[in-house]
Scaffold this active site. Structure first.
Site, short mmCIF file in Angstrom:
data_model
loop_
_atom_site.label_atom_id
_atom_site.label_comp_id
_atom_site.label_asym_id
_atom_site.label_seq_id
_atom_site.Cartn_x
_atom_site.Cartn_y
_atom_site.Cartn_z
N GLY A 14 0.89 -1.33 -0.10
CA GLY A 14 -0.17 0.00 0.00
C GLY A 14 0.87 1.26 0.02
O GLY A 14 0.81 2.06 0.61
N SER A 69 1.39 3.78 -2.51
CA SER A 69 1.27 5.01 -3.21
C SER A 69 0.73 6.14 -2.89
O SER A 69 0.51 7.19 -3.55
CB SER A 69 0.77 4.42 -4.31
N GLY A 123 -1.25 8.45 1.01
CA GLY A 123 -1.20 8.28 2.48
C GLY A 123 -0.18 7.83 3.32
O GLY A 123 0.96 8.10 3.02
N GLU A 162 -3.17 0.95 -8.68
CA GLU A 162 -3.56 2.35 -9.33
C GLU A 162 -4.08 2.06 -10.68
O GLU A 162 -3.55 1.11 -11.25
CB GLU A 162 -2.23 3.24 -9.01
N LEU A 169 -2.61 -1.01 3.89
CA LEU A 169 -3.85 -0.95 2.73
C LEU A 169 -4.95 -0.43 3.32
O LEU A 169 -5.46 -0.40 4.65
CB LEU A 169 -4.02 -2.45 2.48
N TYR A 195 -16.53 4.54 13.87
CA TYR A 195 -15.11 3.77 13.54
C TYR A 195 -14.95 2.82 14.48
O TYR A 195 -14.92 1.62 14.29
CB TYR A 195 -14.00 5.06 13.55
N LYS A 236 -10.15 -3.57 12.65
CA LYS A 236 -9.02 -2.98 13.46
C LYS A 236 -8.74 -4.15 14.56
O LYS A 236 -7.46 -4.24 14.84
CB LYS A 236 -9.14 -1.61 13.72
#
Ligand code: NAD
Length: 393
Positions: free
Chosen positions: A48, A50, A52, A75, A140, A236, A245
Site C-alpha cells: 500500500g 502509493s 497516504g 492504481e 492497505l 469507527y 482493526k
C-alpha cells in the site's frame, strides 16, 4: 491535456502529474530536513505504497534512512485520454527522485491480496534486493478483497454495530452541515469487513515471505490502525471497521510470536492520528471531525500530516533509541496528541455548535479542503493548471 479536478462525492476522479510530483517532493524535503540520528531499515517492503501513510512510510525509509524500497499498490495507469490515479503519479515521482539519489525503488501495480502479488514480491526481493527485507509495512486501505483460498470476494461496509447511529456530517461539495445515519451491520457484513480490513492478509504476507526465506534476522513489521475517541467511536472504533482493526490487533500478536521465534523479529500495530487521505475522506464523520481537529491542533502547534507521523514512527519508535510509546496491548501510539483530553473537549465543544452558517468560522474546512485537493495534485502554487500536460508518465 488540461487536467482539472473532477470531484464526485468524497473522491476526485482526476489527478495532476505535476501536482502529485510537488506533493511527493514536499514530503521528501520534510524527511531530508529531519534526518534520523539512529540507523534505520535498509530493505523495506511497503504494502500500500502509493498514497497516504504507506507513501509517507516509503519516503521516510528511502530519503530518511537510505533504504531500498519495494512497494505494492493498486492504481490506475494513464491513457492518452484519461489521467492516471494520484497514486500512480505519486509513485512515478517517488521513483524518479529515488533514482536521482541512487536509491533502489521498485513498485508493483498488483492486487496485494492475491498470492500472485506475493510471489512477484518474493521474486523481486530474491533477485534484486539482496535476498531479504528487514521491514514490512502493511498500509492497505481497500474496499474489497478476494480470498485466494476460496476465490470468494468480500466487500467491507461502514456500518454501526447493534443500534443505528445518527451523527452530524459535512457535505464537502455544498459545505452544508447535516446528519447521516449508519444502519447496524448484519453478522455477515461484520465478518466481510474483517475479511477485507482485518489482519488475515497481513498474516498471509508474513507466512509466505517467511516460508520463502526473504525476511531478515531481526525483521520488523507494522500495520497501521486508528482508534479515536467518543466523536468518531460510533462510526469507527465501535463500528464494523473497528472490528476489523481489532482483528489486526489479534494478527499482530500472532505475527509477533512467529517472528520472534523464527527470526528474533517483531510485529506491532502502530496507531496513527486521523489525517486527510483518500480512505479517511470516504468515512462520513471524518471531513467534519478533521476540519475541527485540524483547527484545534494547529492552534496548539501539534497538528501533523502523514509524513510527520510516519517519519516520527520510524525514527523515534521503530528504530529509536529511547523508550517506545506503547499502550497496554503493546501498540505504538502516535495518536496521543489527537486524543489529548483538552483537544477532544475543544473539538467536541465546536462539534456541538457547528452548523452550515458558521462552518468557516468555527472549523478549518479551508485547510481540510486544501489537503484533500493536494492528495490529487491540485492547489499547488508552483503548478500551472492551465498548461497542457502529458498524462502519460
Ligand atoms: P490511502 O487510501 O491513502 O492509501 C491506501 C493504499 O492502499 C494505496 O497505496 C493503494 O494503492 C493501496 N491499495 C488499496 N487496495 C489495494 C490492493 N488491493 N492491492 C494493493 N494495494 C492496494 O489510505 P491511508 O489512509 O493511508 O490508510 C492506510 C492505513 O492507515 C489503513 O490501514 C488505515 O486504516 C490506516 N490509518 C489511516 C488513518 C487516516 O486518518 N487516514 C489514520 C490511522 C490509520
Amino acid at each position: 491535456m488540461i487536467i482539472k479536478p473532477k470531484v464526485r462525492g468524497f473522491i476526485c476522479t482526476t489527478a495532476h502529474p505535476e501536482g502529485c510530483k510537488v506533493h511527493v517532493q514536499e514530503q521528501i524535503d520534510y524527511v531530508k530536513a529531519h534526518k534520523p540520528a539512529a540507523t534505520g531499515p535498509k530493505n523495506v517492503l511497503i504494502i500500500g505504497c502509493s498514497n497516504g501513510y504507506g507513501l509517507a512510510s516509503r519516503i521516510s525509509a528511502a530519503f530518511g534512512h537510505g533504504a531500498k524500497t519495494l512497494g505494492v499498490m493498486f492504481e490506475k495507469e494513464p491513457t492518452e485520454r484519461r489521467p492516471a490515479s494520484a497514486g500512480w503519479y505519486n509513485t512515478k515521482a517517488f521513483e524518479a527522485e529515488a533514482e536521482k539519489e541512487g536509491l533502489y525503488a521498485k513498485s508493483l501495480n498488483a492486487d496485494a491480496f492475491s498470492d500472485d502479488a506475493k510471489a512477484q514480491v518474493i521474486d523481486v526481493i530474491k533477485n534484486e534486493m539482496g535476498g531479504q527485507v528487514d521491514l514490512v509495512v502493511y498500509s492497505l486501505g481497500a474496499p474489497r478483497r478476494t480470498d485466494p483460498e476460496t476465490g470468494q470476494t468480500y466487500a467491507s461496509s461502514l456500518k454501526a454495530i447493534g443500534e443505528p447511529v445518527t451523527r452530524k456530517s459535512l457535505n464537502t461539495d455544498t459545505k452544508q452541515v447535516g446528519e447521516f445515519t449508519l444502519d447496524p451491520a448484519t453478522d455477515e457484513e461484520i465478518h466481510n469487513t474483517i475479511k477485507v480490513m482485518g489482519g488475515e492478509d497481513w498474516e498471509r504476507w508474513i507466512d509466505q515471505l517467511s516460508e520463502a526465506g526473504v525476511l531478515a534476522e531481526g525483521v520488523k513489521s507494522t500495520a497501521y490502525s486508528y482508534i479515536g475517541k467518543d466523536l468518531t467511536w460510533p462510526i469507527y472504533g465501535g463500528a464494523t471497521i473497528g472490528r476489523a482493526k481489532q482483528d489486526v490487533d489479534r494478527a499482530s500478536v500472532a505475527i509477533n510470536e512467529k517472528l520472534k521465534k523464527e527470526l528474533n523479529g517483531e510485529a506491532n500495530v502502530s496507531v496513527l492520528k486521523a489525517v486527510v487521505t483518500q480512505s479517511s475522506s470516504a468515512i462520513p464523520v471524518m471531513p467534519l471531525y478533521l476540519s475541527i481537529l485540524i483547527r484545534v491542533m494547529k492552534e496548539r502547534g501539534t497538528n501533523e500530516g502523514c509524513i510527520e507521523q510516519v517519519h516520527g514512527l520510524l525514527t523515534d519508535q521503530l528504530y529509536g533509541s529511547g523508550d517506545r510509546t506503547l499502550d497496554d496491548q503493546g501498540r505504538i501510539r502516535m495518536d496521543l496528541n489527537e486524543l489529548d483530553s483538552d483537544v477532544q473537549a475543544e473539538v467536541e465543544a465546536i462539534w456541538n455548535q457547528v452548523n452550515s452558517d458558521n462552518v468557516d468560522e468555527l472549523t478549518d474546512f479551508a485547510e481540510y479542503q486544501k489537503e484533500f485537493f493536494k492528495l490529487f495534485g491540485f492547489g499547488f502554487d508552483e503548478v500551472d493548471y492551465e498548461k497542457d500536460v502529458d498524462p502519460i508518465v
